[in-house]
Design an enzyme around this catalytic site. Sequence first.
Site, PDB file in Angstrom:
ATOM      1  N   LYS A  66       0.808  -1.231   0.000  1.00 29.22           N
ATOM      2  CA  LYS A  66       0.000   0.000   0.000  1.00 29.22           C
ATOM      3  C   LYS A  66       0.843   1.285   0.000  1.00 29.22           C
ATOM      4  O   LYS A  66       0.487   2.251  -0.657  1.00 29.22           O
ATOM      5  CB  LYS A  66      -0.968   0.011   1.184  1.00 29.22           C
ATOM      6  N   ASP A 102     -10.064   3.281   1.769  1.00 29.27           N
ATOM      7  CA  ASP A 102     -10.333   2.622   3.060  1.00 29.27           C
ATOM      8  C   ASP A 102     -11.177   3.516   3.974  1.00 29.27           C
ATOM      9  O   ASP A 102     -12.122   3.049   4.614  1.00 29.27           O
ATOM     10  CB  ASP A 102      -9.016   2.281   3.776  1.00 29.27           C
ATOM     11  N   GLY A 127      -5.639   1.288  18.201  1.00 24.20           N
ATOM     12  CA  GLY A 127      -4.675   0.952  17.153  1.00 24.20           C
ATOM     13  C   GLY A 127      -4.128   2.183  16.479  1.00 24.20           C
ATOM     14  O   GLY A 127      -4.762   3.249  16.480  1.00 24.20           O
ATOM     15  N   GLY A 130      -1.728   1.217   9.781  1.00 24.64           N
ATOM     16  CA  GLY A 130      -2.190   1.756   8.511  1.00 24.64           C
ATOM     17  C   GLY A 130      -3.703   1.931   8.473  1.00 24.64           C
ATOM     18  O   GLY A 130      -4.210   2.943   7.970  1.00 24.64           O
ATOM     19  N   ALA A 131      -4.428   0.971   9.015  1.00 25.76           N
ATOM     20  CA  ALA A 131      -5.887   1.052   8.984  1.00 25.76           C
ATOM     21  C   ALA A 131      -6.366   2.229   9.834  1.00 25.76           C
ATOM     22  O   ALA A 131      -7.265   2.973   9.429  1.00 25.76           O
ATOM     23  CB  ALA A 131      -6.489  -0.254   9.484  1.00 25.76           C
ATOM     24  N   ARG A 156       3.962   5.019  18.556  1.00 23.36           N
ATOM     25  CA  ARG A 156       3.270   4.955  17.269  1.00 23.36           C
ATOM     26  C   ARG A 156       2.003   5.813  17.286  1.00 23.36           C
ATOM     27  O   ARG A 156       1.647   6.456  16.305  1.00 23.36           O
ATOM     28  CB  ARG A 156       2.897   3.502  16.980  1.00 23.36           C
TER      29      ARG A 156
HETATM   30  P1  ATR Z   1      -2.814  -2.319   9.728  1.00 30.22           P
HETATM   31  O1  ATR Z   1      -2.213  -1.734   8.495  1.00 30.22           O
HETATM   32  O2  ATR Z   1      -3.808  -3.418   9.441  1.00 30.22           O
HETATM   33  O3  ATR Z   1      -3.359  -1.292  10.652  1.00 30.22           O
HETATM   34  P2  ATR Z   1      -0.422  -2.551  11.308  1.00 30.22           P
HETATM   35  O4  ATR Z   1       0.097  -1.298  10.706  1.00 30.22           O
HETATM   36  O5  ATR Z   1       0.503  -3.689  11.491  1.00 30.22           O
HETATM   37  O6  ATR Z   1      -1.627  -3.117  10.455  1.00 30.22           O
HETATM   38  O7  ATR Z   1      -1.111  -2.168  12.721  1.00 30.22           O
HETATM   39  C1  ATR Z   1      -1.630  -3.144  13.568  1.00 30.22           C
HETATM   40  C2  ATR Z   1      -2.245  -2.479  14.816  1.00 30.22           C
HETATM   41  O8  ATR Z   1      -2.709  -3.518  15.682  1.00 30.22           O
HETATM   42  C3  ATR Z   1      -1.246  -1.676  15.620  1.00 30.22           C
HETATM   43  O9  ATR Z   1      -1.921  -0.622  16.266  1.00 30.22           O
HETATM   44  C4  ATR Z   1      -0.742  -2.699  16.636  1.00 30.22           C
HETATM   45  O10 ATR Z   1      -0.221  -2.148  17.810  1.00 30.22           O
HETATM   46  P3  ATR Z   1       1.344  -1.726  17.900  1.00 30.22           P
HETATM   47  O11 ATR Z   1       1.483  -0.422  17.179  1.00 30.22           O
HETATM   48  O12 ATR Z   1       1.619  -1.640  19.360  1.00 30.22           O
HETATM   49  O13 ATR Z   1       2.105  -2.851  17.217  1.00 30.22           O
HETATM   50  C5  ATR Z   1      -2.024  -3.425  16.940  1.00 30.22           C
HETATM   51  N1  ATR Z   1      -1.772  -4.781  17.462  1.00 30.22           N
HETATM   52  C6  ATR Z   1      -1.485  -5.885  16.736  1.00 30.22           C
HETATM   53  N2  ATR Z   1      -1.306  -6.945  17.559  1.00 30.22           N
HETATM   54  C7  ATR Z   1      -1.496  -6.499  18.829  1.00 30.22           C
HETATM   55  C8  ATR Z   1      -1.469  -7.101  20.131  1.00 30.22           C
HETATM   56  N3  ATR Z   1      -1.189  -8.404  20.292  1.00 30.22           N
HETATM   57  N4  ATR Z   1      -1.730  -6.313  21.202  1.00 30.22           N
HETATM   58  C9  ATR Z   1      -2.016  -5.002  21.062  1.00 30.22           C
HETATM   59  N5  ATR Z   1      -2.055  -4.359  19.860  1.00 30.22           N
HETATM   60  C10 ATR Z   1      -1.798  -5.104  18.766  1.00 30.22           C
END
Ligand code: ATR
Length: 271
Positions: A66, A102, A127, A130-131, A156
């Site tokens: 993306k 999105d 979160g 990217g989403a 982040r």
């Molecule tokens: P996307 O593009 O789908 O948003 P991403 O950029 O990898 O994917 O983001 C994933 C989100 O889910 C992030 O906010 C991540 O938190 P971190 O920034 O702390 O990594 C969150 N996330 C994924 N697994 C997690 C977990 N086990 N516990 C808490 N947050 C999680």
Amino acid sequence: MTCLAGVIGDPIAQSRSPRLHGHWLRRYEIDGHYVPLHVTRDMLSQTLETLPKLGFQGLNVTIPHKEAVFRLANDVTERAREVEAANTLTFRDGRILADNTDGIGFIANLRQQAPVWQVNAPALVLGAGGAARGIIAALLNEGVPRVTIVNRTAARAETLADLFDRRVRTMPWEMASPALADHGLLVNTTSLGMTGQPPLVLDLAALHADTTVSDIVYTPLMTPLLKDAQDRGATVVEGLGMLLHQAVPGFTEWFGVVPDVDDELRAAVLA
Ligand code: ATR
């Protein structure tokens, strides 16, 4: 002439987009094909050069391309620029136009499934990936007065808050539960609660019945978060609809028909 489009990603087998577009192509009796294409990072720029020459009108883009396609495009829409990523490409006159649908997909789904949702209430977003970026941009564009980001990795969340204006602030995860009382919308943009992923642990005791709770996870369709929220009387919005709505602008561009997002489509995608 047969119209061609597809979706690129790595991996690609999990993508529901071929089913989705395939359903619309049959339904509107369009002479066209939509194909999944497994494209690795090292093949990306060559793929973008070749596909227009083979007659492709455009592409959807999924993990991990993306951000890269945004940089490779000749022209970008405002909403793609805001999030520095694209999920929809259109090939025209030797140029690549990159769009990001999105955010509007999220809003369209929210409006369809939660007509009670009030844009003037603050939103709490779980979160900061990217989403989250696309969803926060869309919420601010809609006129949401304030967005609070809660993320496991605080840095982040701060980065994302800096990217937007002062209407966005951050909060530690421990403060999210009591803060629910002050928010009209809760959105989970993490993968927590998805089949095979860790559960999302959040106490919803402070949730008002007039709060809307939305999840971008759609496997399962009714996530534990949504179920808990529904049991407390809140309006819930499942994540599959976002996937369906984000596909509308691309299909319209490439195949010339504005498609409907309805139960028939949902059933086709889930089949
Ligand atoms: P996307 O593009 O789908 O948003 P991403 O950029 O990898 O994917 O983001 C994933 C989100 O889910 C992030 O906010 C991540 O938190 P971190 O920034 O702390 O990594 C969150 N996330 C994924 N697994 C997690 C977990 N086990 N516990 C808490 N947050 C999680």
